[in-house]
Enzyme design. Sequence first.
Site, short mmCIF file in Angstrom:
data_model
loop_
_atom_site.label_atom_id
_atom_site.label_comp_id
_atom_site.label_asym_id
_atom_site.label_seq_id
_atom_site.Cartn_x
_atom_site.Cartn_y
_atom_site.Cartn_z
N GLU A 1 86.37 68.81 90.28
CA GLU A 1 85.01 68.47 90.33
C GLU A 1 83.91 69.54 90.30
O GLU A 1 83.57 70.16 90.87
CB GLU A 1 84.59 67.80 91.87
N SER B 1 83.56 57.80 91.23
CA SER B 1 84.25 58.40 92.60
C SER B 1 83.08 58.71 93.42
O SER B 1 82.91 60.04 94.02
CB SER B 1 85.03 59.93 92.45
N SER C 1 78.02 60.83 92.26
CA SER C 1 76.76 60.26 92.19
C SER C 1 75.63 61.22 92.48
O SER C 1 74.57 61.01 91.91
CB SER C 1 76.64 59.03 93.20
N GLY C 2 75.94 62.16 93.15
CA GLY C 2 75.07 63.42 93.10
C GLY C 2 73.52 63.43 93.66
O GLY C 2 72.72 64.25 93.39
N GLY C 3 73.30 62.22 94.28
CA GLY C 3 71.83 62.13 94.60
C GLY C 3 71.02 61.09 93.78
O GLY C 3 69.91 60.71 93.89
N ARG D 1 77.58 58.94 98.13
CA ARG D 1 76.32 57.96 98.59
C ARG D 1 76.18 56.87 97.95
O ARG D 1 75.80 55.67 98.66
CB ARG D 1 75.00 59.16 98.44
N ARG E 1 73.94 62.69 107.38
CA ARG E 1 73.74 61.44 107.06
C ARG E 1 73.45 60.43 108.04
O ARG E 1 72.89 59.44 108.06
CB ARG E 1 74.74 60.93 105.99
N LYS F 1 86.07 64.73 88.05
CA LYS F 1 84.98 64.23 88.63
C LYS F 1 83.60 65.01 88.43
O LYS F 1 83.53 65.89 88.87
CB LYS F 1 85.51 64.20 90.22
P1 13P Z 1 78.30 61.82 95.85
O1 13P Z 1 78.72 60.59 95.19
O2 13P Z 1 77.10 61.51 97.10
O3 13P Z 1 77.50 62.68 94.98
O4 13P Z 1 79.50 62.58 96.55
C1 13P Z 1 80.59 62.50 95.80
C2 13P Z 1 81.51 63.75 96.32
O5 13P Z 1 82.56 63.40 96.49
C3 13P Z 1 80.98 65.07 96.29
O6 13P Z 1 81.73 65.97 96.44
#
Ligand code: 13P
Length: 351
Positions: A185, A296, A269-271, A299, A37, A227
Amino acid sequence: MTANATVNELASTIKKLAIKGKGILAADESVPTITKRFQANGIESTEDSRRAYREMLVTTPGCNQFIAGIILFEETLNQTTSKGLLFPQLLNQLDILPGIKVDKGLIPLINLENPAQKEEITQGLDGLPERLADYKSKGARFAKWRAVYAISQNTPSTLAIQTNAEILARYAAICQQQGIVPIVEPEVLIDSDHTIARCEEVSGPVFHAVFEALYRHHVKLEYIVLKPSMVISGKTCAQKSSVQETADATLRILQQTVPSAVPTINFLSGGQTSLQATAHLNAMNQHVLPWNLSFSYARALQEDAMKIWAGKAENIPAAQAAFYKRAKLNSLAAKGEYTEMMEREAAALVA
Ligand code: 13P
């Protein structure tokens, strides 16, 4: 420590994490992930640049109104800020709970029926009680473990769903034994061309298996944070799901699979873009729900701030303003009080 004292510790941590309108910042990117990143933004990745970046986020004035806890990577837990405080000490001063990523990343799941499927499980259970005791002595109050599920025509397989669920439940049970609140998660990955309908079809069995395993391992649901990923169309799907469709499908699956004993659900948020992640959370919070529904994000909270910071001290005020804005807007979304107009009123929002 007595069983009662451990439960009291878990109760006090979850109470702070589940405050309405507050969320969690995931700042626990592993060294390879943060390096990727940083590189995308022309920033050199060194131990010190990673420290400086995370210190910039954490010291954003007023962000503790919106952020209840921060997930740290092990490197950060042991780092000293420019003011000579360890990160957990600084967070405690700010009334933000320190958390820690404890999984050791992904490895291939072997002996799949179809070896071309290439699925993964998460490692790190060996020695976990001892590591948790060490992290706790350094101030960590909650932990995170991520399992991933890739969508294709034949995946996730039943074997991947069951194995990941079992491992997540073992991790959660060990955390609670140590007085650490586990973030559980399960992430159904967004990177493919699947439709929202296919994501919904997959997410139901994934979340159901996780809660079945948590139940079997006697994990106290009152003291976990879930999560999850949202139910959403894949990144390269031609038919993008709308905000309403994503919110409706996600709530449908959560209501079918997550017991109301779980106090708080904090999405990854996952992308998704930062704006999408905020809009989806806000749409879901238009309903009366059995759990607190918050964020949580990594990105979706950090993207703008990292770009603006660009590794330069003179950019810190502008980068912190960008981080403050996303934290505040997501806090409003966690109460269902966000509107897209607020994105344009950005300047006024910055303290
Ligand atoms: P993102 O919100 O970028 O998906 O990251 C959350 C996270 O902690 C991934 O393990």
